[in-house]
Design a protein around this motif. Structure first.
Motif, mmCIF file in Angstrom:
data_model
loop_
_atom_site.group_PDB
_atom_site.id
_atom_site.type_symbol
_atom_site.label_atom_id
_atom_site.label_comp_id
_atom_site.label_asym_id
_atom_site.label_seq_id
_atom_site.Cartn_x
_atom_site.Cartn_y
_atom_site.Cartn_z
ATOM 1 N N ILE A 87 0.355 -1.344 -0.290
ATOM 2 C CA ILE A 87 0.492 -0.092 0.428
ATOM 3 C C ILE A 87 0.924 0.885 0.305
ATOM 4 O O ILE A 87 0.432 2.236 -0.523
ATOM 5 C CB ILE A 87 -0.822 0.243 1.003
ATOM 6 N N THR A 88 1.936 1.408 0.742
ATOM 7 C CA THR A 88 2.907 2.741 0.603
ATOM 8 C C THR A 88 4.104 2.446 -0.577
ATOM 9 O O THR A 88 3.636 3.940 -1.506
ATOM 10 C CB THR A 88 3.817 2.365 1.698
ATOM 11 N N TYR A 89 3.645 1.020 -0.618
ATOM 12 C CA TYR A 89 4.411 1.595 -2.352
ATOM 13 C C TYR A 89 3.788 2.218 -3.607
ATOM 14 O O TYR A 89 3.528 3.237 -4.158
ATOM 15 C CB TYR A 89 4.590 0.434 -3.031
ATOM 16 N N ASN A 90 1.975 1.769 -3.236
ATOM 17 C CA ASN A 90 1.245 2.618 -4.029
ATOM 18 C C ASN A 90 1.228 3.555 -4.055
ATOM 19 O O ASN A 90 0.779 4.760 -5.629
ATOM 20 C CB ASN A 90 0.089 2.016 -3.861
ATOM 21 N N ILE A 91 1.035 4.310 -2.690
ATOM 22 C CA ILE A 91 0.969 5.661 -2.204
ATOM 23 C C ILE A 91 1.970 7.058 -3.051
ATOM 24 O O ILE A 91 2.092 7.955 -4.177
ATOM 25 C CB ILE A 91 0.328 5.863 -1.169
ATOM 26 N N ASP A 92 3.041 5.870 -2.921
ATOM 27 C CA ASP A 92 4.721 6.417 -3.134
ATOM 28 C C ASP A 92 4.429 6.723 -4.742
ATOM 29 O O ASP A 92 5.341 7.036 -5.581
ATOM 30 C CB ASP A 92 5.884 6.056 -2.873
ATOM 31 N N LEU A 93 4.273 5.542 -5.463
ATOM 32 C CA LEU A 93 4.021 6.082 -7.142
ATOM 33 C C LEU A 93 2.761 7.057 -7.618
ATOM 34 O O LEU A 93 3.559 6.940 -8.399
ATOM 35 C CB LEU A 93 3.249 4.378 -7.686
ATOM 36 N N ALA A 94 1.853 7.215 -7.608
ATOM 37 C CA ALA A 94 1.401 7.951 -7.947
ATOM 38 C C ALA A 94 1.781 9.170 -6.865
ATOM 39 O O ALA A 94 1.573 10.240 -8.067
ATOM 40 C CB ALA A 94 -0.475 8.016 -7.088
ATOM 41 N N GLU A 95 2.105 9.345 -5.805
ATOM 42 C CA GLU A 95 3.300 10.589 -5.525
ATOM 43 C C GLU A 95 4.399 10.877 -6.554
ATOM 44 O O GLU A 95 4.906 12.431 -7.163
ATOM 45 C CB GLU A 95 3.639 11.645 -4.358
ATOM 46 N N GLU A 96 5.195 10.365 -6.958
ATOM 47 C CA GLU A 96 6.206 10.302 -7.575
ATOM 48 C C GLU A 96 5.405 10.248 -9.256
ATOM 49 O O GLU A 96 5.929 11.298 -10.398
ATOM 50 C CB GLU A 96 6.402 9.011 -8.811
ATOM 51 N N VAL A 97 4.307 9.901 -9.674
ATOM 52 C CA VAL A 97 4.014 10.394 -11.291
ATOM 53 C C VAL A 97 2.785 11.853 -11.236
ATOM 54 O O VAL A 97 3.207 12.549 -12.319
ATOM 55 C CB VAL A 97 2.647 9.021 -11.687
ATOM 56 N N GLU A 98 2.470 12.367 -10.266
ATOM 57 C CA GLU A 98 2.158 13.869 -9.890
ATOM 58 C C GLU A 98 4.107 14.694 -10.403
ATOM 59 O O GLU A 98 3.718 15.490 -11.033
ATOM 60 C CB GLU A 98 1.215 13.765 -8.460
ATOM 61 N N THR A 99 5.046 14.173 -9.414
ATOM 62 C CA THR A 99 6.060 15.049 -9.740
ATOM 63 C C THR A 99 6.519 15.170 -11.288
ATOM 64 O O THR A 99 6.697 15.847 -11.996
ATOM 65 C CB THR A 99 7.290 14.710 -9.094
ATOM 66 N N MET A 100 6.198 13.491 -11.784
ATOM 67 C CA MET A 100 6.558 14.288 -13.026
ATOM 68 C C MET A 100 5.791 14.717 -14.278
ATOM 69 O O MET A 100 5.973 15.628 -15.043
ATOM 70 C CB MET A 100 6.429 11.864 -13.933
ATOM 71 N N LEU A 101 4.634 14.666 -14.039
ATOM 72 C CA LEU A 101 3.784 15.305 -14.063
ATOM 73 C C LEU A 101 3.265 16.445 -14.495
ATOM 74 O O LEU A 101 3.970 17.761 -15.591
ATOM 75 C CB LEU A 101 1.611 14.734 -14.139
ATOM 76 N N ARG A 102 3.803 17.412 -13.434
ATOM 77 C CA ARG A 102 4.598 18.835 -12.689
ATOM 78 C C ARG A 102 5.071 19.096 -13.431
ATOM 79 O O ARG A 102 5.799 20.674 -14.280
ATOM 80 C CB ARG A 102 4.293 19.189 -11.690
ATOM 81 N N GLY A 103 6.484 17.846 -13.856
ATOM 82 C CA GLY A 103 7.735 18.509 -14.439
ATOM 83 C C GLY A 103 7.429 18.545 -16.210
ATOM 84 O O GLY A 103 8.296 18.461 -17.582
ATOM 85 N N SER A 104 6.040 18.624 -16.608
ATOM 86 C CA SER A 104 5.921 18.131 -18.556
ATOM 87 C C SER A 104 5.397 19.178 -18.874
ATOM 88 O O SER A 104 4.380 20.432 -18.318
ATOM 89 C CB SER A 104 4.981 16.862 -17.959
ATOM 90 N N LYS A 105 5.994 20.074 -20.033
ATOM 91 C CA LYS A 105 4.909 21.176 -21.143
ATOM 92 C C LYS A 105 3.360 20.273 -21.513
ATOM 93 O O LYS A 105 2.849 21.390 -21.526
ATOM 94 C CB LYS A 105 5.899 21.392 -21.833
ATOM 95 N N ILE A 106 3.515 19.429 -21.161
ATOM 96 C CA ILE A 106 2.065 18.482 -22.459
ATOM 97 C C ILE A 106 0.713 18.477 -20.690
ATOM 98 O O ILE A 106 -0.068 18.109 -21.793
ATOM 99 C CB ILE A 106 2.340 17.593 -23.349
ATOM 100 N N TRP A 107 1.009 17.875 -19.917
ATOM 101 C CA TRP A 107 0.263 17.432 -19.483
ATOM 102 C C TRP A 107 -0.117 18.188 -17.809
ATOM 103 O O TRP A 107 0.888 19.327 -17.147
ATOM 104 C CB TRP A 107 0.977 16.074 -18.281
ATOM 105 N N GLU A 108 -1.340 18.214 -17.115
ATOM 106 C CA GLU A 108 -1.986 19.671 -16.889
ATOM 107 C C GLU A 108 -2.103 18.502 -15.590
ATOM 108 O O GLU A 108 -3.691 17.615 -15.722
ATOM 109 C CB GLU A 108 -2.647 19.958 -16.710
ATOM 110 N N VAL A 109 -2.046 18.696 -13.928
ATOM 111 C CA VAL A 109 -2.479 18.436 -13.284
ATOM 112 C C VAL A 109 -3.329 18.185 -12.830
ATOM 113 O O VAL A 109 -3.547 20.247 -12.139
ATOM 114 C CB VAL A 109 -1.225 17.605 -11.860
#
Length: 483
Positions: free
Chosen positions: A370-392
């Motif tokens: 469960i901890t892995y799942n939560i951390d993975l989603a937060e890592e995805v959010e970080t990746m999206l926020r660093g992108s010029k084409i995706w909006e969180v």
């Protein structure tokens, strides 16, 4: 008397051979499912062409039937345990629980009453006690029951709340829930015969949480009009965004107003096993009743929901009936008949899979997953926020992330963005390479990922985003860079 030949049996050797073929198929599925496609597509016409026929008068070779099912049925069903099944709430499951289900079904254990299977009843008592401890409910006074899923658990909760708070007259009662509450709660309320005028759907705030101030105003108004507020349904992990309502504040309101406090934690409740989830679930222990779904984030196969209650007597006082044909098997008060704690009389042995998987893997492995799942989603959010084409659109919350394609160098209108993102989802689904559908937040069509599968990797996510980008560019090209 003529000997009966219609025994519906195979020989011992035939049973072994048949069983080994099924086990082999299940093992192969689990070992290679990441190599398969998660999405199944098929029209009614296509399915009719495969399966529609009259019931056969004569039997067929069991192996031929099995081969047909493996080839046509299993391949035409969505794989909710696939690492790239991101939509709805995936069902990751685990092999030990699958085999436990096979045992429970193979032995055909009736788990309704103590007399029929004391071991089955005892394991349900034990595993319910494990859950009571996890969620901070009273161990001796508390209780619960395993159900088919969250829908039945929520229905059971509202029935119990109505009985405890209203007795037989509920004509002037009112029930409260937010606009982000799961649809199963509305269905339960309607099934129980409440009128539309008795349901209060409270708008959520800017964070999509139950608005405490609006709730207080509504309760006060209802009391002034001579109505009787009897139940409030909060959510611990909404399906749309993973949001947890302000449970502490809502619990205080319910205590002050003498309102039954039900929490629907079907999706997010299990997150309490992680440190971040535990913080989010503060106040969950104050609920009068709590729905959790082991077939979601406790990694159990379908079907397995659960209702926990602070006082087990509220269940037995609501559901106990005394028909003549059960008079000889009531047992004593410590020997729980679970048909007296819920709606079903005939019940399958659901506790076994939860028991065997926890005994096999241990609670720590569930915590880590469960901890892995939560951390993975937060890592995805970080990746999206660093992108010029995706909006969180909504931040990662309990392993759910909502986003959309919205390049910063292009000024698409909201209508255009809705069309692009709907197109992306449709094309991804048509490709069958990932299950990724849309939802609507604040009037916007957005893409939503639910990342509760412990076997999902960052590579699964990034390759899905590459697929999304490909289809976004495809529609942009079709429209000449502008829709």
């Amino acid at each position: 008397m003529k000997k009966n030949s219609a025994r519906l049996e195979l020989s011992k050797e035939e049973m072994k051979s048949y069983g080994y073929q099924i086990i082999d198929a299940i093992v192969e599925h689990h070992a290679t499912q990441h190599e398969k496609l998660p999405v199944a597509l098929g029209s009614r016409e296509e399915m009719d062409s495969l399966f529609l026929e009259e019931a056969p008068e004569q039997g067929s070779d069991p192996t031929h039937v099995l081969d047909f099912v493996l080839d046509k049925v299993m391949t035409n069903s969505a794989n909710m345990a696939h690492p790239r099944s991101f939509s709805f709430v995936p069902g990751p499951s685990n092999y030990v629980s699958v085999m436990a289900d096979a045992l429970a079904t193979g032995y055909n254990i009736f788990s309704g009453g103590w007399a029929a299977s004391p071991a089955a009843a005892e394991l349900e008592i034990v595993t319910i006690q494990w859950l009571l401890k996890i969620f901070g409910f009273p161990k001796k006074k508390g209780g619960g029951i395993f159900t088919s899923g969250g829908s039945m658990a929520n229905l059971t909760a509202v029935v119990t709340a109505r009985r405890v708070k209203c007795g037989d007259d509920f004509s002037k009662t009112v029930i409260y829930l937010s606009d982000q509450a799961h649809s199963s709660n509305i269905k339960a309320i309607r099934v129980l015969g409440f009128k539309k005028e008795q349901i209060r759907i409270i708008p959520t705030d800017s964070e999509l949480k139950f608005s405490v101030n609006k709730l207080k105003n509504c309760i006060a108004k209802d009391r002034l009009e001579g109505l009787y507020p009897f139940c409030l349904i909060a959510t611990a992990g909404t399906t749309n965004t993973g949001t947890v309502d302000p449970l502490v504040e809502l619990g205080k309101i319910c205590k002050k107003e003498d309102i039954w406090f039900h929490i629907d934690g079907a999706y997010g409740g299990a997150a309490i096993l992680s440190q971040k989830g535990k913080q989010a679930m503060k106040g969950i222990e104050k609920a009068d009743s709590l729905t959790v779904d082991p077939h979601k984030w406790f990694f159990q196969p379908y079907e397995m929901g659960c209702l926990l209650v602070r006082n087990h007597k509220n269940l037995s006082n609501t559901f106990t009936e005394k028909p003549e044909y059960l008079r000889d098997i009531e047992g004593n008060t410590s020997e729980i008949n679970f048909y007296d704690h819920g709606i079903q009389l005939t019940r399958r042995f659901r506790a076994l899979k939860f028991y065997m998987s926890l005994k096999t893997f241990g609670l720590k492995e569930f915590r880590d997953a469960i901890t892995y799942n939560i951390d993975l989603a937060e890592e995805v959010e970080t990746m999206l926020r660093g992108s010029k084409i995706w909006e969180v659109v909504f931040p990662a919350t309990l392993a759910v992330i909502n986003f959309r394609y919205n390049p910063i160098n292009k000024k698409y209108s909201e209508k255009e963005l809705d069309k692009i993102n709907q197109y992306i989802s449709g094309k991804v689904m048509d490709s069958r390479k990932a299950m990724l559908v849309t939802t609507i937040l604040n009037g916007q069509i957005v893409l939503r990922m639910c990342l509760i599968n412990p076997r999902t990797t960052m590579k699964d996510v990034t390759e899905t985003f590459d697929l999304c980008k490909k289809y976004a560019e495809e529609i942009e090209e079709q429209m000449g860079g502008k829709i």
